[in-house]
Every structure is written in structure tokens, then in C-alpha cells.
Design an enzyme around this catalytic site. Structure first.
Site, PDB file in Angstrom:
ATOM      1  N   HIS A 121      13.870  31.588 -91.953  1.00  0.00           N
ATOM      2  CA  HIS A 121      12.471  32.013 -92.133  1.00  0.00           C
ATOM      3  C   HIS A 121      11.873  32.360 -90.770  1.00  0.00           C
ATOM      4  O   HIS A 121      11.233  33.397 -90.594  1.00  0.00           O
ATOM      5  CB  HIS A 121      11.676  30.887 -92.807  1.00  0.00           C
ATOM      6  N   ASN A 122      12.075  31.489 -89.788  1.00  0.00           N
ATOM      7  CA  ASN A 122      11.493  31.729 -88.466  1.00  0.00           C
ATOM      8  C   ASN A 122      12.130  32.945 -87.793  1.00  0.00           C
ATOM      9  O   ASN A 122      11.451  33.700 -87.099  1.00  0.00           O
ATOM     10  CB  ASN A 122      11.640  30.494 -87.581  1.00  0.00           C
TER      11      ASN A 122
END
Ligand code: NDP
Length: 466
Positions: A185-186
Site C-alpha cells: 500500500h505504501n
């Protein structure tokens, strides 16, 4: 007193917000912080929620304040602090008490901690959404044994963000699966932000637009297919004025981006997995390059200033919007492709459609497009997202805009590493006959590595030596 439903250690930015969120949803919570003054200040500032919060001065007091079987969330910096807190807690806990690391742990550490815990309950959960998300509804990615997730799921789903009523909190799999998904996600977040920064650069330097106008463009895009939290806040950032100088905020912010390491972890892991995520890699590299300010200034002095203005008729704002759309699809295709690869490699059965679903609200990369991605992944989780009909159709309509933007950037000295990498990925993925035959020829020439022939068979060698 031992009636708090849950405990929390670490009342920093995220822990304090999460504790208030938990209390706000009607769960009594006991809290402890290394520095006691912070605990007191937190409780004093909790307003109406203070009655649901038990502040404690020692870890033993914290443990005593929680109803059995206990669940305790750690919200401290990733790394040694987590190991130290686990070591401090375990002797005070019963065998069925659950420790939940909700910080940004490296998933390898979470794998190790889960194995070290053995039969003792342990979860590693990724929490996204920053301080506001933690306070009012984050996206939560859980990892560890399913039965431990189920034990705290009522609290975690209650405090999570909701997308049209659906909670953005899901169990991803065993051990470090939750923290792995959070890391990707990051990584996607890095690429999404970098692509936005690149189109900002094209507007500022290529088209000579002022920050207020750029802010208007992002605000307009936020009402269309690019609707997303990151586009929304980019518009607000572009429009903000520095109260001290009355200049646009973006003119007073140093052009060197920081990072805490999760993007880098994603890239390192992608290399281990042989998962191609070039746009995410380019975004991490761009942050590293951004910090070399003195070298960049010396480069400008030596080679002359780039960028140069580009003719408006070569790149319109509509072209830029389409380019960003194409870039974004390609970046998410890479991120989900990496998750699929990890799922196979680690035997996790990561639920790709659910991952897209928990990212629809609460987290930094929330966007309108993620709902369509969830649908496309539900149709076929093993298919590259760029081949899903709805995204293939969009790419057919937008890839020429991406090409135009990247080409004009190259011609006029405007660096576009993430968009260019996205384009190269697109072109590679639609080229049936690539150029690795040359690589194989070279490898066989110098190392007798052998190659497969188009007309059949492996392990052939060339006539190089004759
Ligand atoms: P902060 O720096 O705001 O707070 C850190 C907290 O941890 C403080 O309460 C601090 O206590 C405590 N702490 C620090 N070191 C230790 C230690 N060695 N032993 C015990 N307690 C310690 O951090 P954040 O709240 O921003 O981040 C917490 C976690 O959440 C991190 O893993 C971070 O990566 C993750 N995260 C952060 C996000 C964000 O947007 N900020 C988003 C998502 C995840 P003290 O008061 O004594 O210093």
C-alpha cells in the site's frame, strides 16, 4: 479494576488518535505511555471520552486494567521498541492474552515475532490513514492466526473506515501478511504521489502555470475519474498560502522528500520476489534523488537549467489528466501483481479483491478507481489489472496521452521517472516479441548459460566460439 475491553501502549500521533477512536465507538480502553506526562495530557484532553479511558502509570497497571482474555495494541515505532514492549509485556500476561503490533513493522519482523510467539496470541496489523484516519476511521490490514483476528474483529471493524457502509478492515492471512499488504500500500502511495508531483511539475515548469491555477486543476480532476484523496489534498496544498510570506506554500517548501522506509521495503521485497514494480521503484528513487539538493544545484550550474517551457498545444490539461489516469492504472497493476506474486511465494492466499476493498476508504490511497479495481479483481484475481476489460478500455484511450506527456517531458528536460516507468511497463507488457533474446545470446556467449529456441527445446548454445 479490570474492565477495559482493550489496552493500548504508545500515545503518540497514531496511538492517541486510535485510542480516542476506540473510546468513541463505545469500547472502554486502558492506555499506557513510556512518558507518563503524555498519558496525563492525553487523558486531560480526551473531553467526553475521558470516562471510557483508563490512564495507567505502569505496564503492570495497564495489564491489571484490562478484562481477560486481554488484547493490547502496540503503537510505538517499528523495530526494537516493538520487541522491547513485547518482552516487557509477556511475563505479565496470561497465555491467552493477545498482543497486537499496529505500527508499520517490516513484515519479516512480524513473521519472526509470530513464530517466536508460538502458541501465544500475536497479530501484526497495518493501519493506514494517518492521524485523521486513526481518529475517525483507518483502513486496517490484519495478519496472524485467524482466530486471534476474529477475537478483536468487532473492535477493529467498528473503528475502521466505512466505504458505503462496508468496514475497511480485513484479515489478510497468516503471520506478516497484514504488514506486507500495508507495505505494498505504501509503495503504491509513493508512486501515486510521485506521478501527481510529476504532472504538477509539467504544469508549473512546462506550462508555466501558477500555483492557484494548478490547485484549480487538481480540484477539477478530483470531481472526475481521478477522484482520490491524494488528488484532493494536492489541490489544497497547491492553493495554500504561507501566512508568513504571503507566497504559495509550495514556493516555501524545500524540494527534498522524506521517507520512513516502507516504500524502500516494498522495492527490496519486489526484487526478492522478481515482481516488476518499476513505477514504485522510480518513486522511491525519486525521493532519494530529491534529497541530493546540492548535487542537483551543481548539475544545473554545469548543464544549464531545465526545464524549458513546452508549447501548450502539445500537452493540454486534458492530456495531462489522461496521462495521470493511465499512469495510475499501471502503478496499481504493478502493486497488485506484486501482492499476487507474494501470495504464491509465501502460501498466504492474499485476498486481492478484499485488499482493493479495504483501500477504498480510510487510507491515503483511497480513490474512486479502487472500487472498479475491487470488481475487476473479484472477476479474476490472477489477471493483471491492465487486462481487465474496464482498465484495458481506459488504457486504450489514455496511453497515447501518457506517451505524449512523457515524450514532451523528455524533450524539454522535465524529469518524469514514475510516469515514464509506467509507460515502459505498458509497452513491455504489450510486446509479444521482446528483446531478451539478445540478453540470452549475450549470456550464452560469455557464460554458456544456454537458451531456449523459438522452434523448441531448452539448453541450446550458440555457434559463438567457432
Ligand atoms: P510518534 O512518534 O508520534 O509516537 C511514538 C510513540 O511511541 C510515543 O508514544 C512514544 O512514547 C512511544 N515510544 C517511542 N519509543 C518507544 C520505546 N522504545 N518504548 C516504548 N514506547 C516508545 O509515532 P506515530 O504515532 O506516528 O507512529 C507509531 C507507529 O505507527 C509507527 O510504527 C509508525 O510507523 C506507524 N504509523 C504512523 C503513521 C503516521 O501517519 N504517523 C501512519 C501509519 C502507521 P514517548 O511519549 O515516551 O516518546
Amino acid at each position: 479494576m479490570s474492565n477495559a475491553k482493550i489496552g493500548l501502549i504508545g500515545l503518540g500521533t497514531m496511538g492517541a488518535a486510535l485510542a480516542l477512536n476506540i473510546a468513541d465507538k463505545g469500547f472502554d480502553i486502558a492506555v499506557w505511555n513510556r512518558t507518563t506526562e503524555r498519558t496525563k495530557a492525553f487523558h486531560d484532553g480526551a473531553g467526553d471520552l475521558a470516562s471510557r479511558i483508563t490512564p495507567t502509570k505502569t505496564i503492570q497497571d495497564l495489564v491489571n486494567a484490562i478484562a481477560k482474555p486481554r488484547a493490547i495494541i502496540l503503537m510505538v515505532p517499528a523495530g526494537q521498541a516493538v520487541d522491547d514492549q513485547i518482552a516487557a509485556l509477556r511475563p505479565l500476561l496470561d497465555d491467552d492474552d493477545l498482543i497486537i503490533d499496529a505500527g508499520n513493522a517490516n513484515f519479516h519482523d512480524t513473521n519472526r515475532r509470530a513464530r517466536d510467539a508460538g502458541d501465544l496470541p500475536f497479530l501484526g496489523i497495518g493501519v493506514s490513514g494517518g492521524e485523521e484516519g486513526a481518529r475517525f476511521g483507518p483502513s486496517i490490514m490484519g495478519g496472524g492466526k485467524r482466530q486471534y483476528w476474529d477475537r478483536v474483529a468487532p473492535i477493529l471493524t467498528a473503528i475502521s473506515a466505512k466505504y458505503k457502509g462496508t468496514p475497511c478492515a480485513t484479515w489478510m492471512g497468516e503471520e506478516g501478511a497484514g504488514h506486507f499488504v500495508k507495505a505494498v500500500h505504501n509503495g503504491i502511495e509513493y508512486a501515486d504521489m510521485q506521478m501527481i508531483a510529476e504532472v504538477y511539475g509539467m504544469m508549473r515548469d512546462g506550462l508555466g502555470m501558477d500555483h492557484a491555477s494548478i490547485g484549480d486543476v487538481f480540484a477539477k480532476w478530483d470531481k472526475g475519474p481521478l477522484q482520490s484523496y491524494l488528488v484532493e489534498i494536492s489541490g489544497k496544498v497547491a492553493k495554500a498560502i504561507d501566512p508568513d510570506t504571503n507566497k504559495p506554500m509550495l514556493d516555501v517548501i524545500v524540494d527534498a522528500a522524506g521517507q520512513k522506509g516502507t516504500g524502500r521495503w516494498t522495492v527490496i521485497e519486489a526484487q526478492h520476489l522478481a515482481a516488476p514494480i518499476p513505477a514504485i521503484e522510480a518513486a522511491v528513487v525519486a525521493r532519494n534523488l530529491s534529497s541530493q539538493r546540492e548535487t542537483r544545484a551543481a548539475g544545473e550550474a554545469l548543464f544549464g537549467a531545465a526545464p524549458h517551457h513546452i508549447p501548450h498545444d502539445t500537452v493540454s490539461l486534458e492530456t495531462l489528466e489522461s496521462a495521470l489516469m493511465a499512469g495510475k492504472i499501471l502503478c496499481y497493476a504493478q502493486g497488485f501483481g506484486m501482492i499476487g506474486k507474494a501470495s504464491e511465494e509465501f502460501g498466504w492466499s492474499l485476498p486481492l479483491p478484499q485488499i482493493a476493498k479495504v483501500w477504498r476508504a480510510g487510507c491515503i490511497i483511497r480513490s474512486a478507481m479502487l472500487d472498479d479495481m475491487a470488481t475487476a479483481l473479484a472477476e479474476d484475481a490472477n489477471r493483471n489489472l491492465m487486462f481487465a476489460p474496464r482498465f484495458a478500455d481506459t488504457l486504450k484511450k489514455t496511453h497515447s496521452a501518457l506517451r505524449q506527456v512523457v515524450a514532451q517531458g523528455a524533450l524539454h528536460g522535465i524529469a518524469m521517472p514514475a510516469l515514464a516507468s509506467g509507460l515502459a511497463y505498458f509497452d513491455a507488457m504489450r510486446t509479444a516479441r521482446g528483446t531478451a533474446n539478445m540478453i540470452q545470446g549475450q549470456r550464452d556467449f560469455f557464460g554458456a548459460h544456454g537458451f531456449a529456441r523459438m522452434d523448441g527445446g531448452e539448453g541450446h548454445h550458440g555457434p559463438w566460439g567457432s
